[in-house]
Every structure is written in C-alpha cells, then in structure tokens.
Design an enzyme around this catalytic site. Sequence first.
Site, PDB file in Angstrom:
ATOM      1  N   GLU A   1       8.095 -48.507 -14.040  1.00 14.34           N
ATOM      2  CA  GLU A   1       9.017 -49.374 -14.782  1.00 14.34           C
ATOM      3  C   GLU A   1       9.535 -50.468 -13.859  1.00 14.34           C
ATOM      4  OE1 GLU A   1      12.008 -47.351 -17.119  1.00 14.34           O
ATOM      5  OE2 GLU A   1      13.319 -49.092 -17.038  1.00 14.34           O
TER       6      GLU A   1
ATOM      7  N   ASP B   1       9.202 -31.519  -8.275  1.00 15.32           N
ATOM      8  CA  ASP B   1       8.998 -31.272  -9.704  1.00 15.32           C
ATOM      9  C   ASP B   1      10.061 -32.017 -10.519  1.00 15.32           C
ATOM     10  OD1 ASP B   1       8.783 -30.242 -12.246  1.00 15.32           O
ATOM     11  OD2 ASP B   1       8.568 -28.153 -11.603  1.00 15.32           O
TER      12      ASP B   1
ATOM     13  N   HIS C   1      15.017 -58.001 -15.749  1.00 18.11           N
ATOM     14  CA  HIS C   1      13.712 -57.492 -16.165  1.00 18.11           C
ATOM     15  C   HIS C   1      12.691 -58.596 -16.353  1.00 18.11           C
ATOM     16  CE1 HIS C   1      15.221 -53.447 -17.941  1.00 18.11           C
ATOM     17  NE2 HIS C   1      14.769 -53.320 -16.718  1.00 18.11           N
TER      18      HIS C   1
HETATM   19  C1  MEV Z   1      16.374 -48.534 -18.458  1.00 21.54           C
HETATM   20  O1  MEV Z   1      15.239 -47.830 -18.017  1.00 21.54           O
HETATM   21  C2  MEV Z   1      17.641 -47.827 -18.025  1.00 21.54           C
HETATM   22  C3  MEV Z   1      18.946 -48.426 -18.548  1.00 21.54           C
HETATM   23  O2  MEV Z   1      18.886 -48.504 -19.970  1.00 21.54           O
HETATM   24  C4  MEV Z   1      20.044 -47.500 -18.111  1.00 21.54           C
HETATM   25  C5  MEV Z   1      21.394 -47.782 -18.724  1.00 21.54           C
HETATM   26  O3  MEV Z   1      21.468 -48.374 -19.812  1.00 21.54           O
HETATM   27  O4  MEV Z   1      22.393 -47.352 -18.106  1.00 21.54           O
HETATM   28  C6  MEV Z   1      19.140 -49.812 -18.018  1.00 21.54           C
END
Ligand code: MEV
Length: 434
Positions: free
Chosen positions: A85, A295, A392
């Site tokens: 990710e 794990d 992102h």
């Molecule tokens: C995304 O992988 C994780 C988030 O949604 C966590 C959050 O909202 O605290 C950004």
Amino acid sequence: MKGNIIKGFSKLHEQEKRRMVSGLCLHPEEAVRTMEQMIFTDEKLREKFMDLSENTISSHHLPYGIAPNFVINGNIFHVPMVIEESSVIAAAASAARFWSERGGFRITDLSATKVGHVYFRWFDQPALLKEKWTLIRPQLLHRLKDFTANMERRGGGVSKLELIDDSVRIDKLFRLKVSFETVDSMGANFINTCLEELARGLNEMLNTDEDTNRQLCQVVMAILSNYTDECTVTVEIGCEKKALKGITGGLNVQAFTDKVALAYEIASKDIYRATTHNKGIMNGIDAVLIATGNDFRAAEAAAHAYASRTGRYQALSWCSTDNNALYIRLRLPLSVGTVGGITNLHPLARLSLEILGNPNASELMGIVASVGLASNFAAIQSLVTTGIQKGHMKLHLTNILNILNATPQQRTEALVHFEGRTVSFAAVKAFLND
Ligand code: MEV
C-alpha cells in the site's frame, strides 16, 4: 456449478501444476511465463522458498522498504517494512522523524506470557475432578520435562498450569489453562507440542473409571490461544502542544490538538471509525511483522479481539491532553519471535533482524508497536488537516505511470502537471496521449 474439481493436484510435478493452473487463464503461456519469472533463479533460494509451503507454483513478491529514524527508548532504529500500500512507509517515516526530535517512542509496559488450553469434558461430579486434579497436576508437569528442557535452558518454559471450570458456559466443559514463557521464539510449535502431551496425559490418567470402565473424560482439543492478552506492549509519544507547530496544517496548535483529541474520542466510541483507525495501526504492525518473518495473522486476530475486550469494539490507541501537552498511547497484544520459524529460513527476515540490530523478542515487540503508533499518528495528523488523499496521490500517480509504461520525460512532466490536480487512471492516460 462453475469450475472443475482437480484430483491429485498435490501429486503433480511443479511444472505440471503450473501448466494445469495456467489453463484457468486467458493466456496460458503468458501465465506460465509470469509464474516462472517470479521464481528465484538461485537454486538454493528457490528450493527453500518452494518448500516453505505446499502446492507451490511461483513466488509472490511485495515491496521491501525502510522507515528510518525511529527513536525508541532512546535507541535509533531504521525499520524494514513489507507492504504494497502506497504512503504507509512514507507516513511512518515522517512520523518517526517528527517524534525523534520530541522524545521519541517510549515503551511503558510489556509482558510476554503466552497461553494455551486443553479443552475437555468431564462426565462425573466436578468435585471429583478437582480432587483428582491435586494428584495429577504434578504428574502432568513431570510429563512435560523432556519437552520443556531446551526452553528452560534458554530461560523459558511452563510458568502456570491451572484447571478452569467452564461448565457454567458449556455443559461438562473444563479446560487446562497453561501459561508459557517462550523467550525469543514465538513458540507456537513448542506450546502446541506441550499442550498435546498434556492432552495425552489427561486421556491416560482420567479417561475411564477403572472400577466401572465408564468414560469419565473426553479431550476435545489442545491448542495455543492467539488471544495473547498477557503478551502485550504499550508505547507512548507525547510533547508540549507548542512543539506540534509545523504539522497543524495551518490550524493553531490548540485547535489542532482539540481536533486530534476528538478524532481519538470518535475512534473510542464509533465502531465504523474504530475499525479504520485500527486498520491504520495494523498497516505499520503487519508490515514490520512480515519483514521480520512473523505471523501477522496471529497479530491481527489478537489485536481485533483485544479491541473488543470490553464488549464493544474500540480503538487500540488513545489520546490525552492537559493544558500544555498531548500524549498518544497504543496498547495491543503482540506475539513475536526473533528465533525459529521463518526468521531462520527467509533471507530477508534474517536481514531485517540484522538491520534492527538483532533485537530480542521483547525489543522487537517495542519496535513493531512503535511503527503501529507512528502509522496511526500520521493518519490522524493527515485526516484532521489536509485529508489523506493529498499524500496518496503522488504515489498513486507513480503507480499509474508505471502501469502505463511512461517514459522518464513523461513522468517528470506528469508530476508537474498533476501538482494540485486530481489523479485518476483516465486523467493520466489522457495526459500521456496528449
Ligand atoms: C489506510 O490504509 C489507513 C487509514 O484509513 C487509517 C485511518 O483512517 O486512521 C488512513
């Protein structure tokens, strides 16, 4: 019914398995090529990997990155993470850097006891079982001697053996609750071996009444518990509110702190938010667990069960503020190992531990939890300021450019063009076509 049952798949040779599976794909030859491409060319590595699991037809790769500059209890760690990710490593690294100048991550509480159970039914009076228990308990412990000798030499072993009456919840049900110290190993095999020996012991000692030949006891199962509520770690970060300047997204520090505190309160009360909040924590946790060969499924199961321990699913981290300061704490169950299992077999798992300075299991618990808290803090900081999409988008753009095989010049131009614009696959494709 869609599809066909495959008989004897496991008996096929590796190449035959690939060929058979490729028949499920649109372009079988290309499918075989893709599977083969991902397998190590080095013969030794290849064998090691193909033998780790069953019915192996290829090797699945994930990005391996580093989140540098974690200050944890005064020591610096550059932490390997495996995750597909985008933004997770960048966010963890940015939080690590930020807190490295504000006291770092502090491990305030840690325990490492693991438990397992032998579930069994007792068909006679509970009082009779309790009477017999005083006699058989030392004998059961004695049976474990050979199995625990090695672990005891390393400082671990069985630390408690209790009889628990569960018959109020399920008719005639009892269980042995066994507590283990497994030192630097996760200890799953050790624990399950001991439990199965105890189950054999119960069967031999309690199974039938010698006089009447009536069955007294029936062992149901013996298994470790992934609910490791006695194997937990607490980590905290905190600083004066004024030291938060620079990450408040234009808010004054008081308004920023209030929003952060409210975000944590929402996650403590609203299951929709709590689940996402905890997912953000597990982004960091799982990535380090995978990098170090631990794990992550066990950690996920334990974390979410722990988040529900009050009967209501809640955030695993919480925030407190006073007039001057903000503190954020994360507490979760975490069962890890730095010896045994895949840590010895996977070259990158071994290397990850080396990069971390060969920590013991407790130190690794602290490192993993710190990355979880860093991921959580970074997410909240973004959410209450710019939103997460801004961070992102740049990585998302890079991924799309990779998929579309953009040239280096197109990449540079796209990065400039999409600054401040919404990135979508269609928009990037159109930009490249233009
Ligand atoms: C995304 O992988 C994780 C988030 O949604 C966590 C959050 O909202 O605290 C950004």
